[in-house]
Every structure is written in C-alpha cells, then in structure tokens.
Motif scaffolding. Sequence first.
Motif, PDB file in Angstrom:
ATOM      1  N   ASP A  19       0.832  -1.209   0.000  1.00  0.00           N
ATOM      2  CA  ASP A  19       0.000   0.000   0.000  1.00  0.00           C
ATOM      3  C   ASP A  19       0.865   1.258   0.000  1.00  0.00           C
ATOM      4  OD1 ASP A  19      -2.638   1.472   0.464  1.00  0.00           O
ATOM      5  OD2 ASP A  19      -1.492   2.073   2.235  1.00  0.00           O
ATOM      6  N   THR A  20       1.951   1.221   0.755  1.00  0.00           N
ATOM      7  CA  THR A  20       2.865   2.359   0.795  1.00  0.00           C
ATOM      8  C   THR A  20       3.507   2.598  -0.571  1.00  0.00           C
ATOM      9  OG1 THR A  20       3.346   1.961   3.134  1.00  0.00           O
ATOM     10  CG2 THR A  20       4.920   3.312   1.902  1.00  0.00           C
ATOM     11  N   ALA A  21       3.919   1.523  -1.227  1.00  0.00           N
ATOM     12  CA  ALA A  21       4.530   1.653  -2.555  1.00  0.00           C
ATOM     13  C   ALA A  21       3.544   2.261  -3.547  1.00  0.00           C
ATOM     14  CB  ALA A  21       5.004   0.284  -3.047  1.00  0.00           C
ATOM     15  N   LEU A  22       2.287   1.815  -3.486  1.00  0.00           N
ATOM     16  CA  LEU A  22       1.262   2.345  -4.390  1.00  0.00           C
ATOM     17  C   LEU A  22       1.025   3.834  -4.141  1.00  0.00           C
ATOM     18  CD1 LEU A  22      -1.217  -0.652  -4.171  1.00  0.00           C
ATOM     19  CD2 LEU A  22      -0.021   0.085  -6.246  1.00  0.00           C
ATOM     20  N   ARG A  23       0.955   4.223  -2.882  1.00  0.00           N
ATOM     21  CA  ARG A  23       0.716   5.632  -2.562  1.00  0.00           C
ATOM     22  C   ARG A  23       1.922   6.499  -2.908  1.00  0.00           C
ATOM     23  NH1 ARG A  23       0.438   6.845   2.347  1.00  0.00           N
ATOM     24  NH2 ARG A  23       0.976   4.855   3.376  1.00  0.00           N
ATOM     25  N   ALA A  24       3.118   5.939  -2.736  1.00  0.00           N
ATOM     26  CA  ALA A  24       4.323   6.695  -3.087  1.00  0.00           C
ATOM     27  C   ALA A  24       4.404   6.933  -4.593  1.00  0.00           C
ATOM     28  CB  ALA A  24       5.565   5.949  -2.600  1.00  0.00           C
TER      29      ALA A  24
ATOM     30  N   ALA B 205       5.465   6.344   6.476  1.00  0.00           N
ATOM     31  CA  ALA B 205       5.012   4.985   6.788  1.00  0.00           C
ATOM     32  C   ALA B 205       6.061   4.193   7.561  1.00  0.00           C
ATOM     33  CB  ALA B 205       4.651   4.255   5.494  1.00  0.00           C
ATOM     34  N   GLY B 206       7.240   4.772   7.749  1.00  0.00           N
ATOM     35  CA  GLY B 206       8.280   4.100   8.511  1.00  0.00           C
ATOM     36  C   GLY B 206       9.134   3.137   7.712  1.00  0.00           C
ATOM     37  N   TYR B 207       9.170   3.294   6.388  1.00  0.00           N
ATOM     38  CA  TYR B 207       9.909   2.349   5.549  1.00  0.00           C
ATOM     39  C   TYR B 207      11.128   2.977   4.866  1.00  0.00           C
ATOM     40  CZ  TYR B 207       6.011  -0.886   6.145  1.00  0.00           C
ATOM     41  OH  TYR B 207       5.070  -1.719   6.676  1.00  0.00           O
ATOM     42  N   SER B 208      11.694   3.975   5.481  1.00  0.00           N
ATOM     43  CA  SER B 208      12.860   4.639   4.877  1.00  0.00           C
ATOM     44  C   SER B 208      13.980   3.648   4.576  1.00  0.00           C
ATOM     45  CB  SER B 208      13.381   5.736   5.802  1.00  0.00           C
ATOM     46  OG  SER B 208      12.379   6.684   6.081  1.00  0.00           O
ATOM     47  N   ALA B 209      14.246   2.735   5.499  1.00  0.00           N
ATOM     48  CA  ALA B 209      15.348   1.789   5.318  1.00  0.00           C
ATOM     49  C   ALA B 209      15.068   0.770   4.219  1.00  0.00           C
ATOM     50  CB  ALA B 209      15.635   1.058   6.627  1.00  0.00           C
ATOM     51  N   ALA B 210      13.795   0.616   3.863  1.00  0.00           N
ATOM     52  CA  ALA B 210      13.420  -0.354   2.825  1.00  0.00           C
ATOM     53  C   ALA B 210      13.493   0.240   1.431  1.00  0.00           C
ATOM     54  CB  ALA B 210      12.007  -0.887   3.087  1.00  0.00           C
TER      55      ALA B 210
ATOM     56  N   LEU C 195       9.430   4.950 -13.234  1.00  0.00           N
ATOM     57  CA  LEU C 195       9.347   5.182 -11.793  1.00  0.00           C
ATOM     58  C   LEU C 195       9.104   3.853 -11.085  1.00  0.00           C
ATOM     59  CD1 LEU C 195       8.334   7.940 -13.238  1.00  0.00           C
ATOM     60  CD2 LEU C 195       7.512   8.519 -10.954  1.00  0.00           C
ATOM     61  N   PRO C 196      10.155   3.151 -10.679  1.00  0.00           N
ATOM     62  CA  PRO C 196       9.997   1.896  -9.935  1.00  0.00           C
ATOM     63  C   PRO C 196      10.038   2.145  -8.430  1.00  0.00           C
ATOM     64  CG  PRO C 196      12.249   2.101 -10.714  1.00  0.00           C
ATOM     65  CD  PRO C 196      11.552   3.389 -11.070  1.00  0.00           C
ATOM     66  N   VAL C 197       8.929   1.933  -7.759  1.00  0.00           N
ATOM     67  CA  VAL C 197       8.874   2.096  -6.308  1.00  0.00           C
ATOM     68  C   VAL C 197       8.911   0.703  -5.688  1.00  0.00           C
ATOM     69  CG1 VAL C 197       7.601   3.024  -4.346  1.00  0.00           C
ATOM     70  CG2 VAL C 197       7.539   4.220  -6.553  1.00  0.00           C
ATOM     71  N   THR C 198      10.042   0.347  -5.115  1.00  0.00           N
ATOM     72  CA  THR C 198      10.217  -0.977  -4.521  1.00  0.00           C
ATOM     73  C   THR C 198      10.547  -0.832  -3.040  1.00  0.00           C
ATOM     74  OG1 THR C 198      12.516  -0.913  -5.281  1.00  0.00           O
ATOM     75  CG2 THR C 198      10.955  -2.160  -6.614  1.00  0.00           C
ATOM     76  N   LEU C 199       9.883  -1.618  -2.209  1.00  0.00           N
ATOM     77  CA  LEU C 199      10.175  -1.687  -0.781  1.00  0.00           C
ATOM     78  C   LEU C 199      10.627  -3.108  -0.467  1.00  0.00           C
ATOM     79  CD1 LEU C 199       7.193   0.345   0.709  1.00  0.00           C
ATOM     80  CD2 LEU C 199       9.507   1.136   0.192  1.00  0.00           C
ATOM     81  N   ARG C 200      11.738  -3.222   0.250  1.00  0.00           N
ATOM     82  CA  ARG C 200      12.353  -4.528   0.457  1.00  0.00           C
ATOM     83  C   ARG C 200      12.563  -4.853   1.915  1.00  0.00           C
ATOM     84  NH1 ARG C 200      15.103  -2.787  -4.309  1.00  0.00           N
ATOM     85  NH2 ARG C 200      14.801  -4.307  -5.981  1.00  0.00           N
ATOM     86  N   SER C 201      12.322  -6.104   2.237  1.00  0.00           N
ATOM     87  CA  SER C 201      12.915  -6.718   3.410  1.00  0.00           C
ATOM     88  C   SER C 201      14.089  -7.509   2.847  1.00  0.00           C
ATOM     89  CB  SER C 201      11.913  -7.639   4.118  1.00  0.00           C
ATOM     90  OG  SER C 201      12.545  -8.311   5.182  1.00  0.00           O
ATOM     91  N   TYR C 202      15.266  -6.912   2.905  1.00  0.00           N
ATOM     92  CA  TYR C 202      16.413  -7.431   2.160  1.00  0.00           C
ATOM     93  C   TYR C 202      16.697  -8.890   2.502  1.00  0.00           C
ATOM     94  CZ  TYR C 202      17.349  -2.768   0.414  1.00  0.00           C
ATOM     95  OH  TYR C 202      17.232  -1.563  -0.226  1.00  0.00           O
ATOM     96  N   GLY C 203      16.763  -9.710   1.436  1.00  0.00           N
ATOM     97  CA  GLY C 203      17.009 -11.130   1.590  1.00  0.00           C
ATOM     98  C   GLY C 203      15.780 -11.941   1.930  1.00  0.00           C
TER      99      GLY C 203
END
Length: 394
Positions: free
Chosen positions: A277-282, A310-315, A356-364
């Motif tokens: 949802d955060t990726a879509l809104r971003a 949303a608290g996902y800066s590190a992602a 515009l690729p908006v990707t949020l990751r939990s790395y690995g």
Amino acid sequence: MSMRQTSDLSISVRPGREAVFPKGEFNRRIAALQSRLHEEGAEALLLTGPENIFWATGRQTAGYFAFQALVVPVEGAPRLLVRQLEETGARAATYLDRIETWQDGADPITVLARMVSEMGLSRLACERTGWFVSPDTRARMEAGLPVALTDGSGWVEDLRVVKSPLELDAIRRAAGYAQAGLGAAIATCGKRVSENDVAAAMMAAALSAGSEAMAMEPLVSSGPRSGIPHATWRRRTMRHGDAVFLELAASHDRYHAALMRSVWIGPPPAEVSRMMDTALRALEAALKMMRPGVPCAAVHEAAQAVIDDAGYSAAFRKRVGYSMGVAFAPDWGEGAILSLFTGVERLLEPGMVFHLPVTLRSYGAYTVGVSETVIVTETGAEPLSTLPRAMTLK
C-alpha cells in the motif's frame, strides 16, 4: 578483401533501408548537435557510445562490441568508422554518405587517426564519461590521434532527454509490449511453477506482441530471492507464501519502456500488505508531482515523504525514477543521463520520459513494488500502461 571490393559490395545496399526513422529526423538531430558544438566553440565531437551513435544516425547492431566511432564536425557531414564486417548493416541502418571501415587484425585507432587528419581537425571533443571505451583504448586514442582531445561529455545526452514525437511513438509501442509480457508473467505465476516458466511466458508474450532485442534481461525472482535487488530467474519453484517480483523493459526500434508488478502466492502477511500500500501511494504521489517546470528532485521527495511517513525509509534506498529512451545492453534505462532524485534540479519538460519503480524490500526476504513508464506532458504525466497496479494474489 580490398577496400575497392568492399565498396562495390556495398553499392547494392540502399542507404537507410533498415533505418528506424526518416532521414529528416536524423538531419534534425545532427543540426541540433552541430548547434551545440557551435555554442561550445568546438570543431567536432567524437562519439563512441552505441546509444549516442544510434541517436545521431540510426546505426544499430548486435556487433557493437567491436570499436565504432562517429565524428560530427561543427559544419558538414558526419563520418562513421565501423568494423568492415559491419559496413553493410551500417549502410542499411543509416543515411550516411561517409562510412569508413577497419579490417580484423588492423588497429581501428590508426584508421580513426587517418580519418580525423583527412577532416582537417586540430581539436576534437569526446565523451569522457561514456561507458563503452576501455581505459586501454582511451589511452591509445590520446596517444595516437593527431588532435588535442577536449571534453564533450553530456552534449548528446542533453539533446536525448526530451523526445521527439517519433521517439514517443516508439516508446508507447514498447510499453504495450512490456504490458503484454507482464500480463503473461502474472498469469503464469502459481504454486509449483518455476521462475523459468514465468520468464519464458513473459518473454514469449513480449516478443509475440512485437518487442525486439531487450537491453537487459527481465527480472523474475521469488521467495527469499525476491529480496535481492536485480536477482532474476534461476529455476526455483514457487510455493505458498512466496513473493514474486516481476520487471521487464521491452523495446521498439531500440526505444525501451519498463514495467514492474508484484505477486504473492497465497494470502500476504499484514506487514507485506502495508508495504505494498505504501509503494502504491508513493508512486501516486510522484506521478501527481510530475509536470513541466517541476525539479526532478521534487518528484523523488514526494514519493520519499510517503515512504518515510510509513516508517519504511530503510526499505527504500534509491532514486524514484530515471530517464527512458534509447538503450543497448547492459542497461535498459537512461539513468546515467537524468534521475528523479534528491539534488537533481533540472526542470521537467514535455517530452521527457521516465520509469518510476517504487520498490520496498525486506532485504534477503522479499520485495514488493510497482512501476510505470510515463511521458511528461504539457499538463502532467501520462502513464503508458493500463495493467492494474495492486499486488496480484495467487
């Protein structure tokens, strides 16, 4: 084979037979480049990158691993140097009158030096930031060319950023091919399906729709592998609870458009749904920011603000977008030309194109994301796909 025999064989090839655009389009580009040379006080510009040579002349081949060079004087016609084996293709793809060749076993820099001497040049600007020429070749050019070399980096790239109507039409076609590929990939995903099966369906659909050679392989990864940036298919079989990351750039006449979507096998965890949802809104925030006169940085910052809140800066540790257009391997984008990122103050203009690729990751562990290739219009941004952006559940 003698030079006379080579020329005789080339007579049967009509100049521009395989050209991607009419002659007038390339004449306009050369005129614009020569205007820039005049502004810079330059005698000529040496181009060695396949993207820039293609943009200026239409020259394209799978054999660009062999040295090629285009010399564009401030006045008069450009001259192209290619490997002799490539001469027929160069004549078919371009409208150039002067095409020189170097033979296997010969030193192309020696032939280039002779060509530059014949043009009567004393100074030659060149692309010092280009990726194509090796340090060894650059050193031999500096030692072997009978001219002073100056820096002409970025002159062609500045002209490539804003696309002509013919270029925009090619990118729209490429976007349609990419959508066909992503649609087929999404439909193929499921339990006990391999990443290779998905990649095969993706590429088959894109090629059947019309795509030509792609400048980079598609990205297909699942499960924990999806949490590794730029991972792609490796025979893994999908299972319940897997994320599936899909991204493809298709091409029309070497112009590329990219598209990314996410799939989840089974019901996603609440945290995954929140990230998606955060990726879509971003992405939506970035698209709303895009209009002529807005700095590139502002588009990135609009998306980054949503992600940070949303608290996902590190992602999300990257730019939100990059220029699209002409591409040869190893990259499907024009990201080295222009980015949507902090500190990039160039203003958006109608005719610019971005992915515009908006990707949020939990790395690995997993990645979720969504993207659009968009054209900047007079009033905003035109996304080039109609594929639903929400995560597909399987």
